[in-house]
Design a protein around this motif. Sequence first.
Motif, PDB file in Angstrom:
ATOM      1  N   PRO A 321       0.818  -1.218   0.000  1.00  0.00           N
ATOM      2  CA  PRO A 321       0.000   0.000   0.000  1.00  0.00           C
ATOM      3  C   PRO A 321       0.857   1.277   0.000  1.00  0.00           C
ATOM      4  O   PRO A 321       0.460   2.302  -0.568  1.00  0.00           O
ATOM      5  CB  PRO A 321      -0.842  -0.121   1.264  1.00  0.00           C
ATOM      6  CG  PRO A 321      -0.167  -1.107   2.125  1.00  0.00           C
ATOM      7  CD  PRO A 321       0.597  -2.014   1.218  1.00  0.00           C
ATOM      8  N   ILE A 322       2.039   1.162   0.603  1.00  0.00           N
ATOM      9  CA  ILE A 322       2.859   2.383   0.668  1.00  0.00           C
ATOM     10  C   ILE A 322       3.291   2.814  -0.727  1.00  0.00           C
ATOM     11  O   ILE A 322       3.248   3.989  -1.087  1.00  0.00           O
ATOM     12  CB  ILE A 322       4.080   2.152   1.580  1.00  0.00           C
ATOM     13  CG1 ILE A 322       3.592   1.947   2.997  1.00  0.00           C
ATOM     14  CG2 ILE A 322       5.018   3.316   1.488  1.00  0.00           C
ATOM     15  CD1 ILE A 322       4.687   1.650   3.986  1.00  0.00           C
ATOM     16  N   HIS A 324       1.802   2.126  -3.444  1.00  0.00           N
ATOM     17  CA  HIS A 324       0.597   2.605  -4.112  1.00  0.00           C
ATOM     18  C   HIS A 324       0.343   4.059  -3.733  1.00  0.00           C
ATOM     19  O   HIS A 324       0.093   4.932  -4.576  1.00  0.00           O
ATOM     20  CB  HIS A 324      -0.561   1.709  -3.681  1.00  0.00           C
ATOM     21  CG  HIS A 324      -1.832   1.979  -4.451  1.00  0.00           C
ATOM     22  ND1 HIS A 324      -1.858   2.387  -5.763  1.00  0.00           N
ATOM     23  CD2 HIS A 324      -3.123   1.869  -4.060  1.00  0.00           C
ATOM     24  CE1 HIS A 324      -3.110   2.532  -6.152  1.00  0.00           C
ATOM     25  NE2 HIS A 324      -3.909   2.227  -5.126  1.00  0.00           N
ATOM     26  N   PHE A 325       0.465   4.311  -2.453  1.00  0.00           N
ATOM     27  CA  PHE A 325       0.257   5.655  -1.922  1.00  0.00           C
ATOM     28  C   PHE A 325       1.273   6.629  -2.517  1.00  0.00           C
ATOM     29  O   PHE A 325       0.946   7.719  -2.960  1.00  0.00           O
ATOM     30  CB  PHE A 325       0.346   5.618  -0.384  1.00  0.00           C
ATOM     31  CG  PHE A 325       0.342   6.978   0.241  1.00  0.00           C
ATOM     32  CD1 PHE A 325       1.486   7.508   0.794  1.00  0.00           C
ATOM     33  CD2 PHE A 325      -0.829   7.727   0.281  1.00  0.00           C
ATOM     34  CE1 PHE A 325       1.467   8.777   1.387  1.00  0.00           C
ATOM     35  CE2 PHE A 325      -0.845   8.986   0.869  1.00  0.00           C
ATOM     36  CZ  PHE A 325       0.303   9.519   1.420  1.00  0.00           C
ATOM     37  N   GLU A 346      11.541  17.492  -1.587  1.00  0.00           N
ATOM     38  CA  GLU A 346      11.453  17.569  -0.128  1.00  0.00           C
ATOM     39  C   GLU A 346      10.225  16.837   0.394  1.00  0.00           C
ATOM     40  O   GLU A 346      10.282  16.145   1.425  1.00  0.00           O
ATOM     41  CB  GLU A 346      11.382  19.042   0.297  1.00  0.00           C
ATOM     42  CG  GLU A 346      12.738  19.681   0.452  1.00  0.00           C
ATOM     43  CD  GLU A 346      12.616  21.167   0.729  1.00  0.00           C
ATOM     44  OE1 GLU A 346      13.630  21.872   0.570  1.00  0.00           O
ATOM     45  OE2 GLU A 346      11.518  21.634   1.102  1.00  0.00           O
ATOM     46  N   HIS A 347       9.109  16.983  -0.323  1.00  0.00           N
ATOM     47  CA  HIS A 347       7.899  16.251   0.072  1.00  0.00           C
ATOM     48  C   HIS A 347       8.149  14.744   0.114  1.00  0.00           C
ATOM     49  O   HIS A 347       7.834  14.064   1.092  1.00  0.00           O
ATOM     50  CB  HIS A 347       6.771  16.559  -0.921  1.00  0.00           C
ATOM     51  CG  HIS A 347       6.007  17.800  -0.609  1.00  0.00           C
ATOM     52  ND1 HIS A 347       5.240  17.955   0.512  1.00  0.00           N
ATOM     53  CD2 HIS A 347       5.891  18.955  -1.292  1.00  0.00           C
ATOM     54  CE1 HIS A 347       4.674  19.156   0.514  1.00  0.00           C
ATOM     55  NE2 HIS A 347       5.059  19.790  -0.588  1.00  0.00           N
ATOM     56  N   TRP A 350      10.345  13.629   2.936  1.00  0.00           N
ATOM     57  CA  TRP A 350       9.650  13.634   4.224  1.00  0.00           C
ATOM     58  C   TRP A 350       8.831  12.371   4.407  1.00  0.00           C
ATOM     59  O   TRP A 350       8.813  11.758   5.478  1.00  0.00           O
ATOM     60  CB  TRP A 350       8.759  14.866   4.318  1.00  0.00           C
ATOM     61  CG  TRP A 350       8.070  15.000   5.650  1.00  0.00           C
ATOM     62  CD1 TRP A 350       8.535  15.659   6.727  1.00  0.00           C
ATOM     63  CD2 TRP A 350       6.809  14.454   6.021  1.00  0.00           C
ATOM     64  NE1 TRP A 350       7.651  15.570   7.766  1.00  0.00           N
ATOM     65  CE2 TRP A 350       6.566  14.816   7.353  1.00  0.00           C
ATOM     66  CE3 TRP A 350       5.860  13.661   5.357  1.00  0.00           C
ATOM     67  CZ2 TRP A 350       5.418  14.448   8.048  1.00  0.00           C
ATOM     68  CZ3 TRP A 350       4.722  13.297   6.058  1.00  0.00           C
ATOM     69  CH2 TRP A 350       4.500  13.687   7.393  1.00  0.00           C
ATOM     70  N   PHE A 351       8.147  11.996   3.354  1.00  0.00           N
ATOM     71  CA  PHE A 351       7.354  10.775   3.429  1.00  0.00           C
ATOM     72  C   PHE A 351       8.231   9.565   3.697  1.00  0.00           C
ATOM     73  O   PHE A 351       7.890   8.678   4.480  1.00  0.00           O
ATOM     74  CB  PHE A 351       6.565  10.565   2.136  1.00  0.00           C
ATOM     75  CG  PHE A 351       5.267  11.296   2.121  1.00  0.00           C
ATOM     76  CD1 PHE A 351       5.024  12.302   1.185  1.00  0.00           C
ATOM     77  CD2 PHE A 351       4.276  10.990   3.039  1.00  0.00           C
ATOM     78  CE1 PHE A 351       3.819  12.967   1.177  1.00  0.00           C
ATOM     79  CE2 PHE A 351       3.063  11.670   3.034  1.00  0.00           C
ATOM     80  CZ  PHE A 351       2.829  12.662   2.103  1.00  0.00           C
ATOM     81  N   TYR A 354       9.180   9.572   7.272  1.00  0.00           N
ATOM     82  CA  TYR A 354       8.010   9.279   8.111  1.00  0.00           C
ATOM     83  C   TYR A 354       7.725   7.786   8.121  1.00  0.00           C
ATOM     84  O   TYR A 354       7.485   7.177   9.158  1.00  0.00           O
ATOM     85  CB  TYR A 354       6.821  10.059   7.584  1.00  0.00           C
ATOM     86  CG  TYR A 354       5.561   9.884   8.388  1.00  0.00           C
ATOM     87  CD1 TYR A 354       4.561   9.016   7.960  1.00  0.00           C
ATOM     88  CD2 TYR A 354       5.374  10.598   9.556  1.00  0.00           C
ATOM     89  CE1 TYR A 354       3.414   8.867   8.701  1.00  0.00           C
ATOM     90  CE2 TYR A 354       4.216  10.454  10.301  1.00  0.00           C
ATOM     91  CZ  TYR A 354       3.234   9.582   9.857  1.00  0.00           C
ATOM     92  OH  TYR A 354       2.088   9.434  10.605  1.00  0.00           O
ATOM     93  N   PHE A 355       7.788   7.187   6.958  1.00  0.00           N
ATOM     94  CA  PHE A 355       7.478   5.760   6.890  1.00  0.00           C
ATOM     95  C   PHE A 355       8.573   4.920   7.515  1.00  0.00           C
ATOM     96  O   PHE A 355       8.308   3.838   8.043  1.00  0.00           O
ATOM     97  CB  PHE A 355       7.229   5.328   5.451  1.00  0.00           C
ATOM     98  CG  PHE A 355       5.910   5.783   4.931  1.00  0.00           C
ATOM     99  CD1 PHE A 355       5.800   6.468   3.741  1.00  0.00           C
ATOM    100  CD2 PHE A 355       4.741   5.514   5.656  1.00  0.00           C
ATOM    101  CE1 PHE A 355       4.572   6.892   3.270  1.00  0.00           C
ATOM    102  CE2 PHE A 355       3.504   5.933   5.188  1.00  0.00           C
ATOM    103  CZ  PHE A 355       3.416   6.629   4.004  1.00  0.00           C
ATOM    104  N   LYS A 358       7.839   4.826  11.126  1.00  0.00           N
ATOM    105  CA  LYS A 358       6.679   4.006  11.457  1.00  0.00           C
ATOM    106  C   LYS A 358       6.855   2.554  11.034  1.00  0.00           C
ATOM    107  O   LYS A 358       5.897   1.803  10.936  1.00  0.00           O
ATOM    108  CB  LYS A 358       5.427   4.565  10.768  1.00  0.00           C
ATOM    109  CG  LYS A 358       5.201   6.026  10.977  1.00  0.00           C
ATOM    110  CD  LYS A 358       4.842   6.332  12.419  1.00  0.00           C
ATOM    111  CE  LYS A 358       4.756   7.826  12.619  1.00  0.00           C
ATOM    112  NZ  LYS A 358       4.802   8.247  13.978  1.00  0.00           N
ATOM    113  N   LEU A 361       5.598  -0.121  13.523  1.00  0.00           N
ATOM    114  CA  LEU A 361       4.142  -0.173  13.532  1.00  0.00           C
ATOM    115  C   LEU A 361       3.624  -0.942  12.324  1.00  0.00           C
ATOM    116  O   LEU A 361       2.674  -1.737  12.413  1.00  0.00           O
ATOM    117  CB  LEU A 361       3.610   1.266  13.556  1.00  0.00           C
ATOM    118  CG  LEU A 361       2.092   1.424  13.676  1.00  0.00           C
ATOM    119  CD1 LEU A 361       1.659   0.987  15.049  1.00  0.00           C
ATOM    120  CD2 LEU A 361       1.713   2.854  13.399  1.00  0.00           C
ATOM    121  N   LEU A 362       4.264  -0.676  11.193  1.00  0.00           N
ATOM    122  CA  LEU A 362       3.819  -1.315   9.976  1.00  0.00           C
ATOM    123  C   LEU A 362       4.086  -2.818  10.015  1.00  0.00           C
ATOM    124  O   LEU A 362       3.324  -3.617   9.461  1.00  0.00           O
ATOM    125  CB  LEU A 362       4.528  -0.706   8.765  1.00  0.00           C
ATOM    126  CG  LEU A 362       4.154   0.727   8.424  1.00  0.00           C
ATOM    127  CD1 LEU A 362       5.071   1.309   7.373  1.00  0.00           C
ATOM    128  CD2 LEU A 362       2.698   0.822   7.993  1.00  0.00           C
TER     129      LEU A 362
END
Lengths: 365, 128
Positions: A321-322, A324-325, A346-347, A350-351, A354-355, A358, A361-362
């Motif tokens: 899913p990541i 895909h996202f 930069e966007h 950041w992602f 962030y991933f 996490k 958690l994933l």
Amino acid sequence: MWGLAARLLAAARPHGTARPHGTARSKQKLFSTSSVLSKDKDKSTASKDSPPEGAAKKQEDGAETPKQQLLDIIGNMKVEVSYRKKLQQLKASENKKQAMNKVEGLDSEGSVPQGITEDTQRDKPLNPELVKAASAVASSLPHNKKQIESELLAQLRRHEETTDKQKKGGTINIRNVISEMTVKRQSPAQWGVRISGRISLQDEDGRRIRPERSSARSMDSRRSLKVGRRLNIFTKASTEPEHALKTVSSPTIWDLEFAKEVAAVTAQPPRNGFEEMIQWTKEGILWEFPIDNEVGMEDDAEFYEHIFLEKHLEGFPKEGPIRHFMELVICGLSKNPYLSVKQKVEHIEWFQKYFEEKKELLQEI
Amino acid sequence: MAAAALCWALRAARQVLPSSCPRQVRSYYVDWRMLRDVKRRKMAYEYADERLRINAIRKNSILPKELQEVADKEIAALPRDSCPVRIRNRCVLTSRPRGVKRRWRLSRIVFRHFADHAQMSGVQRAMW
């Protein structure tokens, strides 16, 4: 009063005269011409201190004493102010020098010592004859005699200095300067052209007047700039050797303060609306016209860098899913015309960060 | 080269220094509410990117829900003034919160005042 001193010097010209030679031959030579001068040049203002002796006799033969002669001459002198006079005065002082050199052997009374004339230093004593003459002039005048005498002597000193300078330095002979100049003469036709040229309209008479104007200009430029003798007025500017570049030290605090002070002092308030607008434009308050829509946006990247952002997706897992996202994110960014490539990157970064945070958690999911 | 360094310093100083001429500079805001609004705007500008990204994770049907819940908590943890919703478009001159026309950023009363004194370019009393 100065005219009298000037006359003294002017009188020193040894023009050939028909006077009989006496014991005071040099003195006669000196003073004979002054009366001639006084007769010739009548353009003058009234003298301030009219000498008490209004001697009518102008020239007398050699029986007179030199002093009497001098007093007679003074009686005829008037104050004059003219450029030509000064010229002659300078020339006379030059010639007087030469005369002194010639005369020294012959002169019996008031002999000029050789050292004085040939001595070209500034502090040399004045010619004793001139000193005597100055004292005679001073005594003849009714007012402060000592003061007048000292002033006259000072004037004489100055004149001698100028003659020394002229002898030493390159002679700025004014004759050379004036010889090159010519009086501009225009034909009456050209006068008419000039006057009418101002009034007439361009459209109607433009064709007629322009060729005449060009002819006038060609006439003026007849005398080219480099023709003629050198006048030696200006000294050639010596080309300074380029200074070696000094080592640069970072501007100290004092330099910065000084610069700020200078900027504060030199920044004058605007005199009118235009200067105010210029100041605003410099500060960035007012935009520059014509308006440039891309001011500040200096995106040098090509279009493919905006659209094809998949190469930035290398840090992400290939499936799931990541991914895909992120592909959706990339699709959205590629369609965005308002962001620069740097911001888009930069966007994405950041992602990624962030991933990664996490990830634990994933894993549970 | 010292001269070049000085020139650079001069240029920098010129840009930094305000001009010596007396210009109207706004040193005070109209009231405290306006000041708070200004602070909110600044903060919203700072956090705008982060909020956008976290919201992209939240408003999503692909990512797992647990991730989205975590994102919810994260965005709630951001400072309250960072959200753009708290910004109020006040009148620039009077700080009036209501009756403000967006194009001129002025309240209706101020707008009318200036328009009647012919100080609004291109604005005319309507008559038809």
